[in-house]
Write a protein that holds these residues in place. Sequence first.
Motif, mmCIF file in Angstrom:
data_model
loop_
_atom_site.group_PDB
_atom_site.id
_atom_site.type_symbol
_atom_site.label_atom_id
_atom_site.label_comp_id
_atom_site.label_asym_id
_atom_site.label_seq_id
_atom_site.Cartn_x
_atom_site.Cartn_y
_atom_site.Cartn_z
ATOM 1 N N ALA A 1 0.833 -1.209 0.000
ATOM 2 C CA ALA A 1 0.000 0.000 0.000
ATOM 3 C C ALA A 1 0.862 1.250 0.000
ATOM 4 O O ALA A 1 0.576 2.224 -0.713
ATOM 5 N N VAL A 2 1.918 1.227 0.785
ATOM 6 C CA VAL A 2 2.820 2.381 0.858
ATOM 7 C C VAL A 2 3.469 2.637 -0.504
ATOM 8 O O VAL A 2 3.535 3.779 -0.975
ATOM 9 N N MET A 3 3.968 1.563 -1.153
ATOM 10 C CA MET A 3 4.594 1.734 -2.462
ATOM 11 C C MET A 3 3.587 2.240 -3.488
ATOM 12 O O MET A 3 3.884 3.148 -4.280
ATOM 13 N N SER A 4 2.389 1.695 -3.482
ATOM 14 C CA SER A 4 1.359 2.123 -4.425
ATOM 15 C C SER A 4 1.006 3.592 -4.229
ATOM 16 O O SER A 4 0.891 4.356 -5.194
ATOM 17 N N GLN A 5 0.863 4.003 -2.976
ATOM 18 C CA GLN A 5 0.526 5.397 -2.673
ATOM 19 C C GLN A 5 1.648 6.340 -3.090
ATOM 20 O O GLN A 5 1.408 7.435 -3.606
ATOM 21 N N ALA A 6 2.890 5.907 -2.871
ATOM 22 C CA ALA A 6 4.030 6.755 -3.241
ATOM 23 C C ALA A 6 4.132 6.910 -4.754
ATOM 24 O O ALA A 6 4.420 8.011 -5.256
ATOM 25 N N CYS B 1 0.615 1.292 -14.154
ATOM 26 C CA CYS B 1 1.799 2.088 -13.807
ATOM 27 C C CYS B 1 2.724 2.205 -15.015
ATOM 28 O O CYS B 1 2.506 1.609 -16.068
ATOM 29 N N SER B 2 3.794 2.963 -14.828
ATOM 30 C CA SER B 2 4.882 2.945 -15.790
ATOM 31 C C SER B 2 5.573 1.588 -15.709
ATOM 32 O O SER B 2 5.328 0.797 -14.787
ATOM 33 N N LEU B 3 6.445 1.299 -16.641
ATOM 34 C CA LEU B 3 7.197 0.051 -16.619
ATOM 35 C C LEU B 3 7.973 -0.091 -15.312
ATOM 36 O O LEU B 3 7.908 -1.125 -14.637
ATOM 37 N N TYR B 4 8.700 0.971 -14.938
ATOM 38 C CA TYR B 4 9.511 0.912 -13.720
ATOM 39 C C TYR B 4 8.639 0.882 -12.465
ATOM 40 O O TYR B 4 8.943 0.196 -11.499
ATOM 41 N N GLY B 5 7.546 1.630 -12.494
ATOM 42 C CA GLY B 5 6.643 1.635 -11.346
ATOM 43 C C GLY B 5 6.034 0.265 -11.101
ATOM 44 O O GLY B 5 5.924 -0.186 -9.963
ATOM 45 N N ALA B 6 5.641 -0.416 -12.175
ATOM 46 C CA ALA B 6 5.061 -1.748 -12.039
ATOM 47 C C ALA B 6 6.079 -2.733 -11.487
ATOM 48 O O ALA B 6 5.751 -3.586 -10.646
ATOM 49 N N PHE C 1 11.334 -12.036 -11.361
ATOM 50 C CA PHE C 1 10.013 -12.136 -11.971
ATOM 51 C C PHE C 1 9.240 -10.831 -11.869
ATOM 52 O O PHE C 1 8.391 -10.534 -12.725
ATOM 53 N N SER C 2 9.488 -10.037 -10.848
ATOM 54 C CA SER C 2 8.796 -8.748 -10.737
ATOM 55 C C SER C 2 9.108 -7.863 -11.932
ATOM 56 O O SER C 2 8.222 -7.187 -12.474
ATOM 57 N N ALA C 3 10.355 -7.863 -12.343
ATOM 58 C CA ALA C 3 10.751 -7.078 -13.515
ATOM 59 C C ALA C 3 10.289 -7.740 -14.808
ATOM 60 O O ALA C 3 9.765 -7.076 -15.707
ATOM 61 N N LEU C 4 10.473 -9.058 -14.918
ATOM 62 C CA LEU C 4 10.110 -9.753 -16.153
ATOM 63 C C LEU C 4 8.616 -9.675 -16.444
ATOM 64 O O LEU C 4 8.215 -9.504 -17.602
ATOM 65 N N LEU C 5 7.782 -9.799 -15.413
ATOM 66 C CA LEU C 5 6.333 -9.760 -15.632
ATOM 67 C C LEU C 5 5.846 -8.365 -16.002
ATOM 68 O O LEU C 5 4.803 -8.226 -16.651
ATOM 69 N N ALA C 6 6.581 -7.353 -15.595
ATOM 70 C CA ALA C 6 6.265 -5.999 -16.059
ATOM 71 C C ALA C 6 6.715 -5.818 -17.507
ATOM 72 O O ALA C 6 5.952 -5.367 -18.367
ATOM 73 N N LEU C 7 7.937 -6.213 -17.796
ATOM 74 C CA LEU C 7 8.506 -6.049 -19.137
ATOM 75 C C LEU C 7 7.739 -6.859 -20.179
ATOM 76 O O LEU C 7 7.556 -6.402 -21.319
ATOM 77 N N ALA C 8 7.269 -8.033 -19.805
ATOM 78 C CA ALA C 8 6.576 -8.914 -20.754
ATOM 79 C C ALA C 8 5.283 -8.295 -21.288
ATOM 80 O O ALA C 8 4.820 -8.672 -22.374
ATOM 81 N N GLN C 9 4.702 -7.351 -20.551
ATOM 82 C CA GLN C 9 3.470 -6.722 -21.012
ATOM 83 C C GLN C 9 3.687 -5.781 -22.197
ATOM 84 O O GLN C 9 2.734 -5.421 -22.889
ATOM 85 N N ALA D 1 1.385 9.303 -5.812
ATOM 86 C CA ALA D 1 1.708 10.667 -5.401
ATOM 87 C C ALA D 1 2.784 11.288 -6.290
ATOM 88 O O ALA D 1 2.826 12.514 -6.469
ATOM 89 N N SER D 2 3.648 10.444 -6.852
ATOM 90 C CA SER D 2 4.726 10.953 -7.711
ATOM 91 C C SER D 2 4.258 11.221 -9.132
ATOM 92 O O SER D 2 5.024 11.734 -9.957
ATOM 93 N N GLY D 3 3.012 10.837 -9.434
ATOM 94 C CA GLY D 3 2.483 11.028 -10.782
ATOM 95 C C GLY D 3 2.793 9.866 -11.706
ATOM 96 O O GLY D 3 2.564 9.969 -12.921
ATOM 97 N N ASP D 4 3.278 8.763 -11.145
ATOM 98 C CA ASP D 4 3.603 7.607 -11.973
ATOM 99 C C ASP D 4 2.328 7.019 -12.580
ATOM 100 O O ASP D 4 1.355 6.750 -11.879
ATOM 101 N N GLU D 5 2.343 6.836 -13.875
ATOM 102 C CA GLU D 5 1.215 6.207 -14.564
ATOM 103 C C GLU D 5 1.705 5.646 -15.881
ATOM 104 O O GLU D 5 2.775 6.009 -16.377
ATOM 105 N N GLY D 6 0.938 4.719 -16.435
ATOM 106 C CA GLY D 6 1.355 4.110 -17.698
ATOM 107 C C GLY D 6 0.390 3.035 -18.113
ATOM 108 O O GLY D 6 -0.792 3.072 -17.788
#
Length: 242
Positions: free
Chosen positions: A60-65, A84-89, A118-126, A68-73
């Motif tokens: 929840a903290v990471m999602s809120q941050a 989220c953005s690629l890096y945010g996801a 896998f956290s990075a790969l599952l974001a990148l795979a999209q 708040a930073s304007g991260d979207e994608g």
Amino acid sequence: GVLDGALGMTRAVQTFQQRLTTWACQPTLYQSSDAASMARISLVDTFACMSIGTGERQSAVMSQALEASGDEGRVHPMGGGRACSLYGAAMLNGTRSHAIDFDDYEIPGSTHVSAPIFSALLALAQLHDVSIRQVTDAWVVGFEAIVRIGTALGYGHYEKGWHATATLGPIGVAAACSRLLGADPAQMAHAMALATSSSAGMKSQFGFDAKALHVGMAAEAGLRAAMLAQVGATGNIDIWDA
């Protein structure tokens, strides 16, 4: 080992990064007979940890941050929620994967190896047309990188106070993402070198939100290093044998 057996070369012939990247960038990855099935098991296990970890405080903290930073994608985090953005996801996936601290663990490097990879790969795979086999091959590459470096460092690295998942994680993620992106050996070598600049995290953070956040930051840092190397950014690729 896989690398030495596949290439038939001695340490005197090639450096670590040359042996690793030459093996890791083969069109058809040479690997042990059970590697692919183990990778799929780790994928299912890690995804389950992400799903359960979605409701935890650290997530929840990471999602809120991020919001708040304007991260979207257009990349959806595993477990649901706002795109989220690629890096945010990657960061949110990583935090969710380690929030309950049940994700898998390997002994040589003393790391929770699958969570950042896998956290990075599952974001990148999209953002790319890739198969499950390509994702699991990339995991094998990242796993091998972390285990090799972890073996060289020994348990003393962790014992001295380093959170090895946060120090070795970005390097393995960089190798894995480079594999998924179709990098050549030079690009993968530079990605791994660049990732060392984000190797950070102390065991003194255990017991606080920071421990799970370390995994998210490792996923993001390794992915970012791979993307930088893809467009020509360089690092000192000779650091491994120094």
